[in-house]
Design an enzyme around this catalytic site. Sequence first.
Site, mmCIF file in Angstrom:
data_model
loop_
_atom_site.group_PDB
_atom_site.id
_atom_site.type_symbol
_atom_site.label_atom_id
_atom_site.label_comp_id
_atom_site.label_asym_id
_atom_site.label_seq_id
_atom_site.Cartn_x
_atom_site.Cartn_y
_atom_site.Cartn_z
ATOM 1 N N CYS A 117 0.690 -1.115 0.183
ATOM 2 C CA CYS A 117 0.107 -0.025 -0.059
ATOM 3 C C CYS A 117 0.905 1.288 0.001
ATOM 4 C CB CYS A 117 -0.967 -0.113 1.002
ATOM 5 S SG CYS A 117 -0.140 -0.094 3.075
ATOM 6 N N ASN A 146 2.353 1.501 4.351
ATOM 7 C CA ASN A 146 2.629 0.213 5.250
ATOM 8 C C ASN A 146 2.229 0.313 6.590
ATOM 9 O OD1 ASN A 146 5.266 -1.954 5.881
ATOM 10 N ND2 ASN A 146 3.373 -2.657 5.185
ATOM 11 N N CYS A 165 -1.434 0.843 7.335
ATOM 12 C CA CYS A 165 -2.945 0.429 7.565
ATOM 13 C C CYS A 165 -3.353 -0.616 6.616
ATOM 14 C CB CYS A 165 -3.507 1.496 7.259
ATOM 15 S SG CYS A 165 -3.246 3.122 8.213
ATOM 16 N N ARG A 166 -3.551 -0.545 5.192
ATOM 17 C CA ARG A 166 -4.022 -1.805 4.505
ATOM 18 C C ARG A 166 -3.105 -2.961 4.485
ATOM 19 N NH1 ARG A 166 -5.129 2.193 -0.428
ATOM 20 N NH2 ARG A 166 -3.297 3.050 0.572
ATOM 21 N N SER A 167 -1.756 -2.680 4.003
ATOM 22 C CA SER A 167 -1.056 -3.776 3.546
ATOM 23 C C SER A 167 -0.632 -4.653 4.880
ATOM 24 C CB SER A 167 0.288 -3.638 2.745
ATOM 25 O OG SER A 167 1.021 -2.653 3.222
ATOM 26 N N ASP A 180 -8.258 3.943 1.148
ATOM 27 C CA ASP A 180 -7.175 4.314 2.037
ATOM 28 C C ASP A 180 -8.008 4.679 3.155
ATOM 29 O OD1 ASP A 180 -5.244 5.669 3.620
ATOM 30 O OD2 ASP A 180 -4.096 6.573 1.972
HETATM 31 P P1 4NP Z 1 -1.595 2.771 4.087
HETATM 32 O O1 4NP Z 1 -2.541 4.295 4.371
HETATM 33 O O2 4NP Z 1 -1.175 3.210 2.665
HETATM 34 O O3 4NP Z 1 -3.242 1.838 4.164
HETATM 35 O O4 4NP Z 1 -0.678 2.370 4.983
HETATM 36 C C1 4NP Z 1 -1.773 5.317 4.725
HETATM 37 C C2 4NP Z 1 -0.889 5.502 5.791
HETATM 38 C C3 4NP Z 1 -0.208 6.671 5.844
HETATM 39 C C4 4NP Z 1 -0.420 7.658 5.008
HETATM 40 C C5 4NP Z 1 -1.286 7.499 3.797
HETATM 41 C C6 4NP Z 1 -1.937 6.231 3.869
HETATM 42 N N1 4NP Z 1 0.192 9.037 4.857
HETATM 43 O O5 4NP Z 1 0.106 10.005 4.345
HETATM 44 O O6 4NP Z 1 1.235 9.135 5.976
#
Ligand code: 4NP
Length: 154
Positions: free
Chosen positions: A7, A10, A12-14, A123
């Site tokens: 993702c 790294n 939340c989703r992955s 997201d």
């Molecule tokens: P992820 O979510 O891609 O599912 O881990 C996010 C985590 C952090 C951020 C964006 C999306 N960020 O902008 O810091």
Amino acid sequence: MRVLFVCLGNICRSPTAEGVLRHQLTEAGLADVIEVASAGTGDWHVGKQPDSRTRRAAQLRGYDLSSQRAQQVRVEHFNEYDLILAMDKSNLANLQSLRPGHATAELDLFLRRYDGAIDEVPDPYYGGEQGFEQVLDLIEAACRGLVVELKGRL
Ligand code: 4NP
């Protein structure tokens, strides 16, 4: 077999997909033969645990993500993993531009391959709790399809 979920951050989703797949593989007796990991295309959270909202939502469904630490995708991953699964189209586009010419890993959009109705895991980072539940719902369903495919490949 080695599977890498990717993702953006790294956190939340992955990491959720990594924890859910590992749990389903353990239930299927396949945890020793299929390796699972996750990474982000961005480097902002490298070394950190998954987001506390992600960990809490996962914990409530029986997934412990506390030992995971964020890492950024590296070119070597394209030869270390057999299957690299992106959470959304932007992650996929970033992976496609990083992918070296000699890469052996198969690259795909996770939900397009195993779900069909929705093709991206939204997201949840800037939203409310409901977003984390939706992430889990989508990932649990898609992982069931992935386990079936992995069993067939062994
Ligand atoms: P992820 O979510 O891609 O599912 O881990 C996010 C985590 C952090 C951020 C964006 C999306 N960020 O902008 O810091």
